[in-house]
Design a protein around this motif. Structure first.
Motif, short mmCIF file in Angstrom:
data_model
loop_
_atom_site.label_atom_id
_atom_site.label_comp_id
_atom_site.label_asym_id
_atom_site.label_seq_id
_atom_site.Cartn_x
_atom_site.Cartn_y
_atom_site.Cartn_z
N MET A 1 0.85 -1.14 0.00
CA MET A 1 0.00 0.00 0.00
C MET A 1 0.90 1.21 0.00
O MET A 1 1.95 1.20 0.60
CB MET A 1 -0.93 -0.06 1.19
N ARG A 2 0.55 2.18 -0.74
CA ARG A 2 1.47 3.29 -0.91
C ARG A 2 1.49 4.21 0.29
O ARG A 2 0.50 4.51 0.89
CB ARG A 2 1.08 4.09 -2.15
N ALA A 290 2.43 -2.53 11.42
CA ALA A 290 1.07 -2.63 11.96
C ALA A 290 0.03 -2.31 10.89
O ALA A 290 -1.06 -2.89 10.88
CB ALA A 290 0.93 -1.69 13.15
N HIS A 291 0.35 -1.39 9.98
CA HIS A 291 -0.56 -1.06 8.89
C HIS A 291 -0.74 -2.28 7.97
O HIS A 291 -1.86 -2.68 7.66
CB HIS A 291 0.00 0.13 8.10
N GLU A 292 0.38 -2.88 7.56
CA GLU A 292 0.28 -4.01 6.63
C GLU A 292 -0.39 -5.21 7.31
O GLU A 292 -1.17 -5.92 6.68
CB GLU A 292 1.66 -4.39 6.11
N ALA A 294 -2.68 -5.07 9.51
CA ALA A 294 -4.12 -4.79 9.57
C ALA A 294 -4.83 -5.21 8.28
O ALA A 294 -6.01 -5.60 8.30
CB ALA A 294 -4.36 -3.32 9.85
N HIS A 295 -4.11 -5.15 7.16
CA HIS A 295 -4.72 -5.56 5.89
C HIS A 295 -5.08 -7.05 5.86
O HIS A 295 -5.89 -7.48 5.05
CB HIS A 295 -3.81 -5.24 4.70
N LEU A 296 -4.44 -7.84 6.72
CA LEU A 296 -4.83 -9.25 6.77
C LEU A 296 -6.27 -9.37 7.25
O LEU A 296 -6.98 -10.29 6.87
CB LEU A 296 -3.88 -10.03 7.69
N HIS A 313 -10.07 0.31 3.43
CA HIS A 313 -8.98 -0.53 3.97
C HIS A 313 -7.74 0.27 4.31
O HIS A 313 -7.04 -0.05 5.27
CB HIS A 313 -8.67 -1.72 3.05
N GLU A 314 -7.46 1.35 3.57
CA GLU A 314 -6.26 2.14 3.90
C GLU A 314 -6.49 2.97 5.18
O GLU A 314 -5.64 3.01 6.05
CB GLU A 314 -5.86 3.05 2.73
N GLY A 315 -7.63 3.62 5.25
CA GLY A 315 -7.93 4.39 6.46
C GLY A 315 -8.07 3.48 7.67
O GLY A 315 -7.61 3.80 8.77
ZN LIG Z 1 -2.19 -0.15 3.03
#
Ligand SMILES: [Zn+2]
Length: 482
Positions: A1-2, A290-292, A294-296, A313-315
């Protein structure tokens, strides 16, 4: 994710990812007759090479690789058997053909490790600083030309004394992996794996305080996401973090990608960032991890395919990350307040009157992160006015339970889950307006809502006015943090 401001590419094939990963609770099924089998063995020592042995279900004159090789199969792959066979590039495709129209049923190849990052594709070999390597299995797939490539059964063998870590398994012996043609990363090396809610291998060459921090953070982070959403992952997640130096002394470069069940990150630090006490490194790396992770939950346990819906999903991942790190003591509350304040300023500055969902165009993609984070914060604060104990994890937990494992969601379902957890209709109306526009009055509306929710927004210069063209907002408090 960018991530803005970082040399980063993420999100390769993140959305719509579906996977067939091995169910570790069942013994491996016998190989299907129609499947292709490939055995991958990392050579014991000396040159860093790999031996690949394929068994095909039927004899063939030629086979095609399912994924492009970007020229590397011509420079780094050698066909040993059948003798005289070669891999030719035909457009984007690589075709392996036997000489003189003869046919073959097995193939032997030798591949030398290469470190090249193709544009918009997975890097085949990702080195760790101690000689370990991640192998992208997607590069192995073969097909005979049917619409659907045959199933691929992959057997991975490490060097003696080393291990293979793939899809939740860690072994010093041959490991079997079956997955989608999309592939996964498998680790080959001597490093130790964290196996506690997530299977992770962190590069031992990373500065020790950073590595120890990440290794201790991971189990706590996964436990927190699981407990607070009330939604355990239905697959075994893997996380690989490689490390290396960066030529720019002051830089923190982070890149990576996600594949089904897997997060892969590469961290590069400049010489000035290697000090044990660099104050920026641990929070930045922790936030990315932690961000990546969370995408799981918000991109894999449940998925969406809504055009312009990336803010969900990004927010959501931004909110999970900051909220969890503050609670786990990785970052202070002040850090969260600054990040939220910057997100408000940047979101309002860069929307320029357009709906948030129109942010997929170049230069606007970060709106999904910044505005998405503000939406999450407003939803959490709003829900807590009705139910003091609730939080962003409970909001998403409601959605995850309602759509079920591998379920699909969209904005309507997310709003319904928010509402069920106590987010007010007034707050939802502000969120909807931000997402769908028109947003000529976004600044006034968002600031008014933040005020009602207790964030105490102020202008950065303290004069009580926010300049129209350069909104700069400081939040006085974060109502859901102490
Ligand atoms: Zn992301």
């Amino acid at each position: 994710m960018r991530h803005k401001g970082l040399a980063i590419w993420m999100a390769l094939l993140f959305l719509g990812a579906c996977s067939a990963r091995r169910d570790a609770t069942r013994p491996p099924a016998p190989a299907q007759a129609s499947a292709i089998t490939v055995r991958v063995q990392r050579a014991a020592s000396g040159a860093d090479t790999w031996s690949l042995t394929y068994e095909l279900p039927t004899p063939s004159h030629s086979v095609r690789f399912t994924r492009p090789g970007h020229g590397s199969r011509q420079s780094h792959w050698r066909v040993l058997e059948p003798a005289g066979a070669s891999i030719e590039r035909q457009g984007d495709e690589d075709v392996l053909s036997a000489p003189d129209g003869s046919s073959f049923r097995s193939l032997r190849l030798e591949v030398s490790t290469y470190v090249e990052k193709p544009e918009k594709d997975y890097q085949v070999f990702i080195p760790y600083s101690d000689g370990a390597v991640l192998l992208y299995t997607g590069v192995l797939g073969l097909t005979f030309g049917e619409a659907e490539p045959p199933p691929l059964h992959v057997f991975l063998t490490p060097r003696p004394g080393e291990r293979v870590v793939v899809a939740g398994q860690s072994s010093e012996h041959e490991v079997r992996w079956e997955g989608s043609p999309q592939g996964t990363y498998a680790y080959f090396g001597a490093g130790s794996a964290v196996q506690d809610g997530v299977t992770a291998v962190v590069d031992p060459g990373m500065p020790r305080p950073l590595r120890e921090h990440i290794e201790s953070l991971l189990p706590r982070l996964f436990a927190l996401y699981t407990a607070r959403t009330g939604s355990p992952l239905t697959f075994e997640p893997a996380l690989f973090i490689s490390f290396g130096p960066s030529p720019n002394p002051g830089s923190i470069n982070m890149s990576g990608g996600t594949l089904p069940g897997l997060v892969q990150l590469d961290i590069r630090l400049g010489a000035n960032r290697l000090a044990d006490a660099d104050p920026e490194v641990i929070p930045r790396v922790s936030e990315l991890v932690a961000h990546e992770a969370a995408h799981l939950w918000n991109g894999e346990l449940a998925v969406h395919e809504v055009p312009g819906g990336d803010w969900m999903h990004e927010g959501g991942a931004e909110a999970f990350s900051l909220r969890a790190l503050a609670e786990l003591g990785t970052v202070p509350v002040e850090y969260v307040r600054t990040r939220l304040s910057d997100a408000v300023s940047e979101c309002l500055l860069k929307l320029e009157g357009a709906p948030l969902r129109a942010s997929s165009r170049p230069g606007k993609y970060t709106n999904y992160y910044r505005c998405g984070l503000i939406i999450s914060a407003m939803a959490e604060a709003s829900a807590r006015q009705a139910r003091p104990g609730t939080d962003i994890f409970a909001l998403w937990g409601r959605l995850l339970r309602e759509v079920g494992p591998r379920g699909h969601y969209d904005e309507a379902r997310l709003y319904a889950a928010f509402s069920s957890e106590g987010v007010s209709q007034r707050t939802l109306a502000v969120i909807r307006q931000l997402v769908d526009g028109p947003n000529v009055d976004a600044e006034a509306q968002v600031l008014a809502e933040l005020r009602l929710l207790g964030f105490e927004p102020q202008a950065c210069d303290g004069d009580g006015k926010l300049a129209r063209r350069t909104p700069c907002v400081r939040l006085g408090r974060v109502p859901f943090l102490p």
